[in-house]
Design a protein around this motif. Sequence first.
Motif, short mmCIF file in Angstrom:
data_model
loop_
_atom_site.label_atom_id
_atom_site.label_comp_id
_atom_site.label_asym_id
_atom_site.label_seq_id
_atom_site.Cartn_x
_atom_site.Cartn_y
_atom_site.Cartn_z
N GLY A 67 0.78 -1.22 0.00
CA GLY A 67 0.00 0.00 0.00
C GLY A 67 0.81 1.28 0.00
O GLY A 67 0.31 2.34 0.35
N LEU A 68 2.07 1.18 -0.41
CA LEU A 68 2.90 2.39 -0.49
C LEU A 68 2.84 3.02 -1.87
O LEU A 68 3.13 4.20 -2.03
CB LEU A 68 4.36 2.05 -0.16
CG LEU A 68 4.66 1.54 1.25
CD1 LEU A 68 6.14 1.18 1.38
CD2 LEU A 68 4.28 2.61 2.27
N LEU A 69 2.49 2.21 -2.86
CA LEU A 69 2.45 2.68 -4.24
C LEU A 69 1.18 2.16 -4.90
O LEU A 69 0.61 1.17 -4.45
CB LEU A 69 3.63 2.11 -5.03
CG LEU A 69 5.04 2.55 -4.73
CD1 LEU A 69 6.02 1.77 -5.59
CD2 LEU A 69 5.18 4.04 -4.99
N ARG A 70 0.78 2.82 -5.98
CA ARG A 70 -0.26 2.24 -6.82
C ARG A 70 0.26 2.13 -8.24
O ARG A 70 1.12 2.88 -8.67
CB ARG A 70 -1.54 3.05 -6.77
CG ARG A 70 -1.45 4.39 -7.47
CD ARG A 70 -2.84 4.96 -7.73
NE ARG A 70 -3.51 5.30 -6.48
CZ ARG A 70 -4.75 5.80 -6.43
NH1 ARG A 70 -5.42 5.98 -7.54
NH2 ARG A 70 -5.29 6.12 -5.28
N GLU A 71 -0.26 1.17 -8.94
CA GLU A 71 0.18 0.89 -10.30
C GLU A 71 -0.79 1.53 -11.27
O GLU A 71 -2.00 1.50 -11.05
CB GLU A 71 0.20 -0.62 -10.49
CG GLU A 71 0.76 -1.06 -11.80
CD GLU A 71 0.55 -2.56 -12.04
OE1 GLU A 71 0.23 -3.28 -11.09
OE2 GLU A 71 0.68 -2.97 -13.20
N ILE A 72 -0.26 2.08 -12.35
CA ILE A 72 -1.12 2.66 -13.38
C ILE A 72 -0.74 2.11 -14.74
O ILE A 72 0.39 2.30 -15.19
CB ILE A 72 -1.02 4.20 -13.38
CG1 ILE A 72 -1.57 4.72 -12.06
CG2 ILE A 72 -1.77 4.79 -14.54
CD1 ILE A 72 -0.95 5.99 -11.61
N ARG A 79 3.81 1.11 -18.05
CA ARG A 79 3.10 1.31 -16.79
C ARG A 79 3.93 2.16 -15.86
O ARG A 79 5.15 2.23 -15.95
CB ARG A 79 2.75 -0.01 -16.13
CG ARG A 79 3.91 -0.84 -15.66
CD ARG A 79 3.40 -1.91 -14.69
NE ARG A 79 4.33 -3.00 -14.58
CZ ARG A 79 4.33 -3.87 -13.55
NH1 ARG A 79 3.44 -3.74 -12.59
NH2 ARG A 79 5.19 -4.84 -13.51
N PHE A 80 3.23 2.80 -14.94
CA PHE A 80 3.88 3.66 -13.98
C PHE A 80 3.50 3.23 -12.57
O PHE A 80 2.49 2.55 -12.37
CB PHE A 80 3.44 5.11 -14.19
CG PHE A 80 4.00 5.73 -15.43
CD1 PHE A 80 5.28 6.26 -15.44
CD2 PHE A 80 3.25 5.79 -16.58
CE1 PHE A 80 5.80 6.84 -16.58
CE2 PHE A 80 3.76 6.37 -17.74
CZ PHE A 80 5.03 6.89 -17.73
N PHE A 81 4.31 3.67 -11.63
CA PHE A 81 4.00 3.50 -10.23
C PHE A 81 3.87 4.90 -9.64
O PHE A 81 4.72 5.75 -9.87
CB PHE A 81 5.09 2.71 -9.54
CG PHE A 81 5.20 1.30 -10.04
CD1 PHE A 81 4.47 0.27 -9.44
CD2 PHE A 81 5.99 0.99 -11.13
CE1 PHE A 81 4.53 -1.03 -9.92
CE2 PHE A 81 6.07 -0.31 -11.62
CZ PHE A 81 5.33 -1.32 -11.01
N ASP A 82 2.80 5.10 -8.91
CA ASP A 82 2.44 6.42 -8.42
C ASP A 82 2.55 6.43 -6.90
O ASP A 82 2.01 5.56 -6.23
CB ASP A 82 0.99 6.71 -8.84
CG ASP A 82 0.58 8.14 -8.55
OD1 ASP A 82 1.32 8.84 -7.84
OD2 ASP A 82 -0.50 8.53 -9.02
N THR A 83 3.26 7.43 -6.37
CA THR A 83 3.43 7.49 -4.91
C THR A 83 2.24 8.13 -4.21
O THR A 83 2.15 8.11 -2.99
CB THR A 83 4.68 8.31 -4.53
OG1 THR A 83 4.53 9.64 -5.03
CG2 THR A 83 5.94 7.68 -5.10
N LYS A 84 1.36 8.73 -4.99
CA LYS A 84 0.19 9.38 -4.38
C LYS A 84 -0.91 8.35 -4.23
O LYS A 84 -1.43 7.84 -5.21
CB LYS A 84 -0.27 10.54 -5.27
CG LYS A 84 -1.44 11.34 -4.72
CD LYS A 84 -1.78 12.44 -5.71
CE LYS A 84 -3.05 13.17 -5.35
NZ LYS A 84 -2.81 14.25 -4.37
#
Lengths: 135, 135
Positions: A67-72, A79-84
């Motif tokens: 739950g520290l990152l979300r995948e987009i 694909r990206f990893f988002d810290t928000k």
Amino acid sequence: MTHCGREKLRLAGLRASRQRIALADILFAEGDRHVSAESLHAEALEADVSVSVATIYNTLNKFVEAGLLREIAIDSSKRFFDTKMSNHYHIYFEDEERLVDIAPGVLEIRNMPDAPEGTEVIGADILIRVRTSSS
Amino acid sequence: MTHCGREKLRLAGLRASRQRIALADILFAEGDRHVSAESLHAEALEADVSVSVATIYNTLNKFVEAGLLREIAIDSSKRFFDTKMSNHYHIYFEDEERLVDIAPGVLEIRNMPDAPEGTEVIGADILIRVRTSSS
DNA sequence: ATTTGTGCAAATCGTTTGCATCTGA
DNA sequence: TCAGATGCAAACGATTTGCACAAAT
């Protein structure tokens, strides 16, 4: 760069290895970020943190799981990893392959249908794709 | 199965090869569909149309390019091709890996921000992810 | 006749895994 | 101490590409 990595890991219940601390520092020091596995690896090497690609992937996956990152997902090969982690949506610039947050509260979904019987919503992704206008 | 394939191809300005006609027939005969490269290949073989995987991909990409299909990215290792081209959004059942249209006009985006200066919107994707509720 | 599509297999890309070796708690 | 993390290279799955051949215009 602030050094919040160790703290982040502790809160998430993840073991604090040298590499994880360094990656968490890079990811969470400067507010909201969008990274790819590749870009994070490059950043790590640049910061003289020696990490293998495998560890980048393992770590990113662990962070998502924790739950520290979300995948987009943009498309099948990007694909990206988002810290928000708070609820928000994205705009994607095709030409530059760049992902940007849409200011929270601006874009809004109306009439979200109820989750079908027996299911629960685990995410609502909105991605606005733009490109340099040809006209 | 209706045989609208040839006509579809003609309208799109694509050369009508045997394989393309067969694939277009499969794709566009029965209303809105969501296929993966794999599932389409399976369907083709089942219908005794001999096509290679390479041709499946080449054809799907051509169709997307020609505006006959749209691509929907679920995550880095899953994507679908949707025969419904009009504006609409999707709900994705994680457990079953199944993608379903949300009835058009139900879900609605409010306050879509203007495309940044010099850019044009080329797509607005909404994907609601659900899974079987654990409770 | 010329252009374009096809099949095959090999190549590529992003990502994951197995295993021996380290390392943090 | 010892579960768990790392690095490496090999495995992997999805997709693309090169090339010789076949088919459409």
